[in-house]
Design an enzyme around this catalytic site. Structure first.
Site, PDB file in Angstrom:
ATOM      1  N   GLU A  84       0.824  -1.214   0.000  1.00 40.14           N
ATOM      2  CA  GLU A  84       0.000   0.000   0.000  1.00 40.14           C
ATOM      3  C   GLU A  84       0.858   1.264   0.000  1.00 40.14           C
ATOM      4  OE1 GLU A  84      -3.297  -0.126   2.753  1.00 40.14           O
ATOM      5  OE2 GLU A  84      -3.623   2.031   2.593  1.00 40.14           O
ATOM      6  N   LYS A 262      -7.602  -0.711  11.298  1.00 43.85           N
ATOM      7  CA  LYS A 262      -6.978  -1.186  10.052  1.00 43.85           C
ATOM      8  C   LYS A 262      -5.780  -0.291   9.725  1.00 43.85           C
ATOM      9  CE  LYS A 262      -6.308  -1.619   5.432  1.00 43.85           C
ATOM     10  NZ  LYS A 262      -5.421  -0.764   4.604  1.00 43.85           N
ATOM     11  N   ASP A 278       4.224 -14.106  11.918  1.00 42.57           N
ATOM     12  CA  ASP A 278       2.895 -14.574  11.525  1.00 42.57           C
ATOM     13  C   ASP A 278       1.912 -13.405  11.592  1.00 42.57           C
ATOM     14  OD1 ASP A 278       0.336 -15.711  11.439  1.00 42.57           O
ATOM     15  OD2 ASP A 278       0.999 -17.553  12.411  1.00 42.57           O
ATOM     16  N   HIS A 376      -2.358   9.956  -0.701  1.00 41.16           N
ATOM     17  CA  HIS A 376      -2.395   8.732  -1.508  1.00 41.16           C
ATOM     18  C   HIS A 376      -2.237   9.020  -2.995  1.00 41.16           C
ATOM     19  CE1 HIS A 376      -3.447   5.140   0.789  1.00 41.16           C
ATOM     20  NE2 HIS A 376      -4.060   5.924   1.644  1.00 41.16           N
TER      21      HIS A 376
HETATM   22  P1  NAD Z   1       9.524 -23.096  16.717  1.00 47.29           P
HETATM   23  O1  NAD Z   1       8.821 -24.263  17.316  1.00 47.29           O
HETATM   24  O2  NAD Z   1      10.122 -23.247  15.373  1.00 47.29           O
HETATM   25  O3  NAD Z   1      10.698 -22.626  17.703  1.00 47.29           O
HETATM   26  C1  NAD Z   1      10.502 -22.452  19.071  1.00 47.29           C
HETATM   27  C2  NAD Z   1      11.473 -23.319  19.847  1.00 47.29           C
HETATM   28  O4  NAD Z   1      12.803 -22.850  19.692  1.00 47.29           O
HETATM   29  C3  NAD Z   1      11.229 -23.274  21.337  1.00 47.29           C
HETATM   30  O5  NAD Z   1      10.218 -24.160  21.678  1.00 47.29           O
HETATM   31  C4  NAD Z   1      12.591 -23.629  21.908  1.00 47.29           C
HETATM   32  O6  NAD Z   1      12.720 -25.026  22.040  1.00 47.29           O
HETATM   33  C5  NAD Z   1      13.591 -23.169  20.845  1.00 47.29           C
HETATM   34  N1  NAD Z   1      14.390 -21.977  21.236  1.00 47.29           N
HETATM   35  C6  NAD Z   1      15.715 -21.806  20.997  1.00 47.29           C
HETATM   36  N2  NAD Z   1      16.138 -20.598  21.423  1.00 47.29           N
HETATM   37  C7  NAD Z   1      15.078 -19.965  21.953  1.00 47.29           C
HETATM   38  C8  NAD Z   1      14.892 -18.670  22.552  1.00 47.29           C
HETATM   39  N3  NAD Z   1      15.873 -17.767  22.700  1.00 47.29           N
HETATM   40  N4  NAD Z   1      13.656 -18.331  22.952  1.00 47.29           N
HETATM   41  C9  NAD Z   1      12.630 -19.210  22.794  1.00 47.29           C
HETATM   42  N5  NAD Z   1      12.752 -20.438  22.252  1.00 47.29           N
HETATM   43  C10 NAD Z   1      13.962 -20.829  21.830  1.00 47.29           C
HETATM   44  O7  NAD Z   1       8.624 -21.797  16.663  1.00 47.29           O
HETATM   45  P2  NAD Z   1       7.381 -21.290  17.502  1.00 47.29           P
HETATM   46  O8  NAD Z   1       7.666 -19.858  17.790  1.00 47.29           O
HETATM   47  O9  NAD Z   1       7.022 -22.182  18.636  1.00 47.29           O
HETATM   48  O10 NAD Z   1       6.181 -21.366  16.439  1.00 47.29           O
HETATM   49  C11 NAD Z   1       5.976 -20.345  15.508  1.00 47.29           C
HETATM   50  C12 NAD Z   1       5.263 -20.840  14.264  1.00 47.29           C
HETATM   51  O11 NAD Z   1       4.054 -21.502  14.600  1.00 47.29           O
HETATM   52  C13 NAD Z   1       4.902 -19.721  13.359  1.00 47.29           C
HETATM   53  O12 NAD Z   1       5.395 -20.040  12.070  1.00 47.29           O
HETATM   54  C14 NAD Z   1       3.375 -19.737  13.334  1.00 47.29           C
HETATM   55  O13 NAD Z   1       2.890 -19.319  12.077  1.00 47.29           O
HETATM   56  C15 NAD Z   1       3.058 -21.165  13.611  1.00 47.29           C
HETATM   57  N6  NAD Z   1       1.736 -21.494  14.174  1.00 47.29           N
HETATM   58  C16 NAD Z   1       0.819 -20.548  14.548  1.00 47.29           C
HETATM   59  C17 NAD Z   1      -0.399 -20.923  15.088  1.00 47.29           C
HETATM   60  C18 NAD Z   1      -1.380 -19.859  15.536  1.00 47.29           C
HETATM   61  O14 NAD Z   1      -1.034 -18.679  15.584  1.00 47.29           O
HETATM   62  N7  NAD Z   1      -2.629 -20.193  15.884  1.00 47.29           N
HETATM   63  C19 NAD Z   1      -0.700 -22.283  15.260  1.00 47.29           C
HETATM   64  C20 NAD Z   1       0.269 -23.230  14.892  1.00 47.29           C
HETATM   65  C21 NAD Z   1       1.476 -22.827  14.356  1.00 47.29           C
END
Ligand code: NAD
Length: 422
Positions: A84, A262, A278, A376
């Site tokens: 946008e 928005k 996300d 715009h």
């Molecule tokens: P991930 O599971 O890839 O990574 C998280 C893991 O990284 C942690 O569980 C931990 O074991 C490790 N880690 C290493 N260093 C860390 C630090 N400094 N801090 C925290 N953790 C650390 O990612 P995630 O963040 O658990 O999941 C994100 C993804 O899930 C996004 O892509 C999202 O789109 C997707 N998702 C979203 C939904 C929703 O929003 N409803 C549902 C399901 C999946």
């Protein structure tokens, strides 16, 4: 002529080239069309194919950088990925206004995400809730066994709460597991914990668990930003009054609040996207939070300071991370994080809230003074001129004339191309 079928067995097993060929046959794509799909940018087709299913290409957006941001005494260049026009310019301009009074203050709560575990079939929901709560220490400890890495980085399950929700199919006993996700967005982390706890909760209560998933209403993971905007730099006290009128309108009327919020998300999502986070999670969190009082309201609040300047603040859920998901694999997202120079997800969250606040001030200022269209128009007029087929050497003149005439339209652009080409 036989009907084309979209039923492809094993489409996902095909190579990218084979998929493009199938799509080309189905949709009558030309060789040039297929070439567009092959131009995959920084992400590259192979990385894209590791991220989602059935990949045939990548999709690019402009990446801009908003300037002038000063947050908690530190200067930032803020990458924004958005289609946008005007958003990057508006952010930069109002970030500059906020600088005059010392910049923006941002803060965040601990990065606590909520996982929900839905227990059904309970004759006595209160008693079931009590059983879950009395096993809290053991359940929290068991959740932490699922993610030693998160615990090592200082995060992990912190607490557990129980809510009883009436549904049309009977009461649900809903356990909320509160998990400090540190620098992860945390969806995978908390979902894994919730799934592990489910059988234990069934054993404790004799009930039946269905859903085990995070809530995007991440109201324990809030980001806040606050700033004073100089009245002269905004255009005078009349503009401040106009902004206050616009804010009160939004806070009182969901039809207006939807558009008001928005506009805030124009800034927020551009940064969330640029950093590979996300966008839907942040959108869902923001809008559900905006409705938490039972009425959908403004995510920002404004008032006038004693000397007539505009004071604004924003508060919203901010489930963003620096590791996990696309943040860690998309090369442009990694670069965006490097440009920002952020070290923690909380720092990123504060910046994103700050962008939301200044974006809102920019939109309200434009609405309360010259109207939104002027800002715009210049970019929009360029788009119209280009779409109408204006040769590059005529674009500037056609844009100028359309704006002067207040006729930024395709038909007028075509007339002007003809007239000026003679
Ligand atoms: P991930 O599971 O890839 O990574 C998280 C893991 O990284 C942690 O569980 C931990 O074991 C490790 N880690 C290493 N260093 C860390 C630090 N400094 N801090 C925290 N953790 C650390 O990612 P995630 O963040 O658990 O999941 C994100 C993804 O899930 C996004 O892509 C999202 O789109 C997707 N998702 C979203 C939904 C929703 O929003 N409803 C549902 C399901 C999946």
């Amino acid at each position: 002529m036989s009907e084309k079928s979209s039923e492809f067995k094993g489409f996902y097993k095909l190579s990218i080239d084979e998929r493009v060929k199938k799509v080309s046959e189905f949709s009558d794509l030309t060789d040039e069309d297929a070439e567009v799909l092959r131009r995959a940018g920084a992400l590259g087709l192979d990385s894209a194919a590791r991220m989602i299913e059935n990949v045939i290409g990548t999709f690019e957006l402009p990446l801009g950088v908003a300037v002038n941001f000063r947050i908690n005494g530190k200067d930032y260049l803020v990458p924004m990925a958005i289609e946008e026009p005007s958003v990057v310019a508006a952010s930069s301009k109002i970030a500059g206004v906020a600088r005059l009074k010392g910049g923006i203050e941002a803060s965040t709560t601990d990065p606590i995400m909520i996982a929900q575990i839905q227990l059904t079939d309970m004759a006595d929901p209160e008693a079931a809730g009590d059983k879950i709560l009395s096993a809290k220490a053991e359940l929290v400890a068991y959740a932490n066994e699922q993610d030693p890495m998160l615990v090592k980085f200082g995060g992990g399950a912190r607490d557990l709460e129980v809510r009883i929700i009436d549904t049309r199919r009977g009461p649900n006993v809903v356990t909320h597991l509160l998990v400090d996700c540190r620098d992860a967005m945390g969806a995978n982390a908390v979902n894994t914990m919730a799934e592990a706890l489910a059988p234990r909760i069934e054993d404790l209560t004799g009930g039946r668990v269905y859903l085990r998933i995070l809530s995007n209403l991440a109201d324990r993971r809030l980001a806040r930003a606050k700033a004073v905007f100089d009245k002269e730099a905004l255009g005078g006290e009349g503009v401040v009054d106009g902004i206050l009128e616009a804010y009160e309108f939004a806070d009182a009327d969901p039809y207006r609040a939807a558009t008001h919020n928005k506009g805030i998300m124009n800034g927020i999502i551009a940064v969330v996207r640029a950093t590979g986070n996300d966008t839907r999670a942040v959108e869902a969190g923001a809008h559900s939070f905006a409705a938490q009082t039972g009425r959908y309201r403004s995510l920002t609040r404004f008032e006038k300071t004693d000397d007539g300047h505009l004071m604004g603040e924003i508060e919203l859920p901010m489930a963003v991370g620096l590791i996990g998901g696309a943040t860690a694999v998309h090369p442009t997202a990694k670069l965006a994080v490097k440009i920002l120079g952020v070290k923690t997800a909380s720092e990123l969250g504060g910046i994103i809230a700050a962008v939301g606040l200044v974006q809102n001030v920019a939109a309200l200022r434009a609405l309360a003074s010259e109207g939104i269209q002027r800002g715009h128009m210049a970019l929009h007029a360029r788009n119209v001129a280009a779409t109408a087929g204006a040769p590059p050497e005529l674009v500037d003149e056609i844009v100028k004339r359309m704006i002067d005439e207040k006729k930024v339209r395709m038909d007028r652009a075509k007339e002007l191309i003809e007239e000026l080409s003679k």
